[in-house]
Design a protein around this motif. Sequence first.
Motif, mmCIF file in Angstrom:
data_model
loop_
_atom_site.group_PDB
_atom_site.id
_atom_site.type_symbol
_atom_site.label_atom_id
_atom_site.label_comp_id
_atom_site.label_asym_id
_atom_site.label_seq_id
_atom_site.Cartn_x
_atom_site.Cartn_y
_atom_site.Cartn_z
ATOM 1 N N ILE A 28 3.497 7.158 5.446
ATOM 2 C CA ILE A 28 3.867 7.791 4.528
ATOM 3 C C ILE A 28 4.162 6.604 3.285
ATOM 4 O O ILE A 28 4.883 5.570 3.320
ATOM 5 C CB ILE A 28 5.539 8.170 4.768
ATOM 6 C CG1 ILE A 28 5.661 9.025 5.800
ATOM 7 C CG2 ILE A 28 6.193 8.633 3.387
ATOM 8 C CD1 ILE A 28 4.802 10.416 5.647
ATOM 9 N N ASP A 29 3.093 6.727 2.270
ATOM 10 C CA ASP A 29 3.324 5.869 1.278
ATOM 11 C C ASP A 29 2.466 4.602 1.713
ATOM 12 O O ASP A 29 2.544 4.093 2.714
ATOM 13 C CB ASP A 29 4.454 5.587 0.663
ATOM 14 C CG ASP A 29 4.956 6.733 -0.160
ATOM 15 O OD1 ASP A 29 4.401 7.825 -0.379
ATOM 16 O OD2 ASP A 29 6.347 6.874 -0.231
ATOM 17 N N CYS A 30 1.886 3.781 0.652
ATOM 18 C CA CYS A 30 1.372 2.698 0.676
ATOM 19 C C CYS A 30 1.453 1.776 -0.484
ATOM 20 O O CYS A 30 0.388 1.774 -1.257
ATOM 21 C CB CYS A 30 -0.078 2.585 1.299
ATOM 22 S SG CYS A 30 -0.796 1.269 1.781
ATOM 23 N N GLY A 31 2.657 1.333 -0.853
ATOM 24 C CA GLY A 31 2.908 0.699 -2.245
ATOM 25 C C GLY A 31 2.960 -0.822 -2.563
ATOM 26 O O GLY A 31 2.821 -1.533 -1.402
ATOM 27 N N LEU A 32 2.874 -1.036 -3.596
ATOM 28 C CA LEU A 32 2.613 -2.439 -4.013
ATOM 29 C C LEU A 32 4.172 -3.139 -3.868
ATOM 30 O O LEU A 32 5.038 -2.565 -4.533
ATOM 31 C CB LEU A 32 2.195 -2.565 -5.296
ATOM 32 C CG LEU A 32 1.431 -3.834 -5.649
ATOM 33 C CD1 LEU A 32 -0.002 -4.031 -4.931
ATOM 34 C CD2 LEU A 32 0.981 -3.921 -7.292
ATOM 35 N N TYR A 33 4.149 -4.334 -3.580
ATOM 36 C CA TYR A 33 5.364 -5.175 -3.980
ATOM 37 C C TYR A 33 5.369 -5.667 -5.359
ATOM 38 O O TYR A 33 4.500 -6.037 -5.808
ATOM 39 C CB TYR A 33 5.371 -6.393 -3.046
ATOM 40 C CG TYR A 33 5.535 -6.187 -1.467
ATOM 41 C CD1 TYR A 33 6.937 -5.787 -0.943
ATOM 42 C CD2 TYR A 33 4.703 -6.086 -0.548
ATOM 43 C CE1 TYR A 33 7.033 -5.232 0.357
ATOM 44 C CE2 TYR A 33 4.766 -5.786 0.631
ATOM 45 C CZ TYR A 33 5.923 -5.500 1.365
ATOM 46 O OH TYR A 33 6.115 -5.355 2.517
ATOM 47 N N GLN A 34 6.553 -5.607 -5.966
ATOM 48 C CA GLN A 34 6.568 -5.977 -7.388
ATOM 49 C C GLN A 34 7.742 -6.697 -7.477
ATOM 50 O O GLN A 34 8.907 -6.808 -6.852
ATOM 51 C CB GLN A 34 6.914 -4.662 -8.214
ATOM 52 C CG GLN A 34 5.760 -3.787 -8.381
ATOM 53 C CD GLN A 34 6.098 -2.272 -9.097
ATOM 54 O OE1 GLN A 34 6.762 -1.397 -8.668
ATOM 55 N NE2 GLN A 34 5.521 -2.149 -10.210
ATOM 56 N N HIS A 66 4.738 2.952 -4.683
ATOM 57 C CA HIS A 66 4.453 3.922 -3.285
ATOM 58 C C HIS A 66 3.091 4.036 -3.270
ATOM 59 O O HIS A 66 2.609 4.624 -2.084
ATOM 60 C CB HIS A 66 5.150 5.063 -3.812
ATOM 61 C CG HIS A 66 6.694 5.123 -3.582
ATOM 62 N ND1 HIS A 66 7.459 5.537 -2.559
ATOM 63 C CD2 HIS A 66 7.518 4.379 -4.525
ATOM 64 C CE1 HIS A 66 8.784 5.358 -3.058
ATOM 65 N NE2 HIS A 66 8.759 4.479 -3.841
ATOM 66 N N CYS A 67 1.977 4.112 -4.384
ATOM 67 C CA CYS A 67 0.780 3.968 -3.994
ATOM 68 C C CYS A 67 -0.124 2.991 -4.381
ATOM 69 O O CYS A 67 -1.370 2.862 -4.238
ATOM 70 C CB CYS A 67 0.370 5.266 -5.101
ATOM 71 S SG CYS A 67 0.384 4.941 -6.931
#
Length: 464
Positions: A28-34, A66-67
Motif C-alpha cells: 500500500i503506497d511507496c512514497g518519498l521521505y521529505q 505516497h507515490c
Amino acid sequence: MRISFHGADRGVTGSCHLVECAGTRLLIDCGLYQGGHSLEEENAEPFGFDPADIDLLLLTHAHLDHCGRIPLLVRRGFEGEIITTPASRELARLVMLDAAGLQEEEAARNNRRASRHGRKRRKEEVPLFTVLDALNSLDAFGRSAQYGERLSLAPGIHATFLDAGHILGSASILLELEEEGERRRVLFSGDIGNGGRPLLDDPEVATDLDVIVMETTYGDRDHKAMQPTVDELYEVINETFRRGGNVIIPTFAMERAQELLYFLRAGVESGRLSQSTQVFLDSPMAISATEIFRRHQEAYGDATAALFQSGEDPFQLPGLHFTRETAASMSLNRIGGGAVIMAGSGMCTGGRIRHHLKHHLWRRDSSIIFVGFAAQGTLARRIIDGASTIRLFGEEIPVQASVHTINGFSAHADQRELLDWYRRTGGASITYLVHGDEDAMAHFATLLEGTEVRMPALHAGHDL
C-alpha cells in the motif's frame, strides 16, 4: 497473513506498508521521505523488502510522500501491477516526472558547484531516480479502480477503493484477506480529507473491521473552521495590497492550488477582493494538475460538479495568469505590489517558491501565507517557527515580511474529524497509527477506546 511497515512510521512522510497473504505480497503506497537531509538519505536506503518479490502495489493517492519512490521500486526490480483510481493515475505520472526532473537538476547543480570550488568527491552525485526511471514505472500501472468497486487481486485477496476526500482521486483501501480458513478485513485510511470542502466529497469509511491502519498527521490539533479561514485569506491579501506589497503563497500543486483558485474566484465575484486582483500560478506542475482536475469531474462533490455542468470553470478568475516558462517566472520579480503569487513547493523544499522568497522575505510590505502542513526540517517549517534569517542560494535573507499560517485549508482531517472517521468505522480489534509526528500520534492514541493501539517502528512486522 502478515503486515509490515516501511515508511511513515512515527513520522509523516514516506508511506509504505507491505501485506502478505496466501503467497501474495502487496504494497500500500511507496512514497518519498521529505524533510531534512537525513530523510533524503533514507530514501536511498533498502526498502526493507525485495522489490522483485512484490506482486501488486495499491496507490492511495498521488502525493509525493505516497507515490514518490515508485520509480526507484521499479528500477530495483518491481515487475508487478500498480492499481489506483483514474485521477490518481494521471496525477502520479505528473508528480513522479516532476520529482525526477528536479532530482536530476539538483544533482547536476551540486556537481557543477563542487567542480567550480575544487571540491573532491569520492564519486559524482547521482539523482535518486531519473526521468527515464519515472517513465519506465508508468508501464507498471494496470487496472484503474473505481470508488466502491470490489476488485479481485489474487486468490484470497479483494480490494475496494473508497473516496478519502483528501485530493482528487484519493482513496482509503479496504483489503479482504483469506488464508487457510482465516479471514481479516483491513482498512488503510490513506490520507483522510478535511470534510465539508467545496471541491470534494466527504471521506467514506468501511465497517466490520479487524484491523485499521490510520494516518494521524493532525492527531493533536483542530483546524480553524472554513469560513474564518477564507475570511483571513481575504484580509491578509487586502491588507498587503494596502501596504503596497505582494502576497507569496507556497502552494502544493494538487488540491491546494485548485482550492485557492476556487476561493480567489469566489472572493472576486463576491466583491471581497478587488476585480483587478492579479493572481499568478507560477508552477508548471500546478498548471498541469489544474488541467487534470478539469478532466475528472466524476470525482467532485455535487456543488462543484454542478458548476462544471453549468459551463462555469471554478478555477478561473479574471486576473489569473499561468506562468509555465522560466523567463515568465523571473519577470514576476519586477512586480512591486498588488499580486498574489502561488508557487511550489508547499514546504519550500525546492521549486520556484524559493526564488520568490528570496525576493520577498526581506520586504516589510509583503506577506508570506502558509496554507498546508510543513514537516520538520523543511524551509517552510523554519520560517513558520520564527527564524530571523534564512539562507537561500548562498545568501542570508532576513525574514521581515509578514508571515501567516492559515491551517484551515489543510487537505488533512484534523483531530476532531479523525476521531469522527474512526468512530464511523465502528473501530477494530487492532489499530495501527502511522503518518504523523510521534507526539501527535501518541496524543491521538489516548483518544481511542476499545482497540489495541500500536505505533509501529520502521520495518516492524506483525501477524494479522
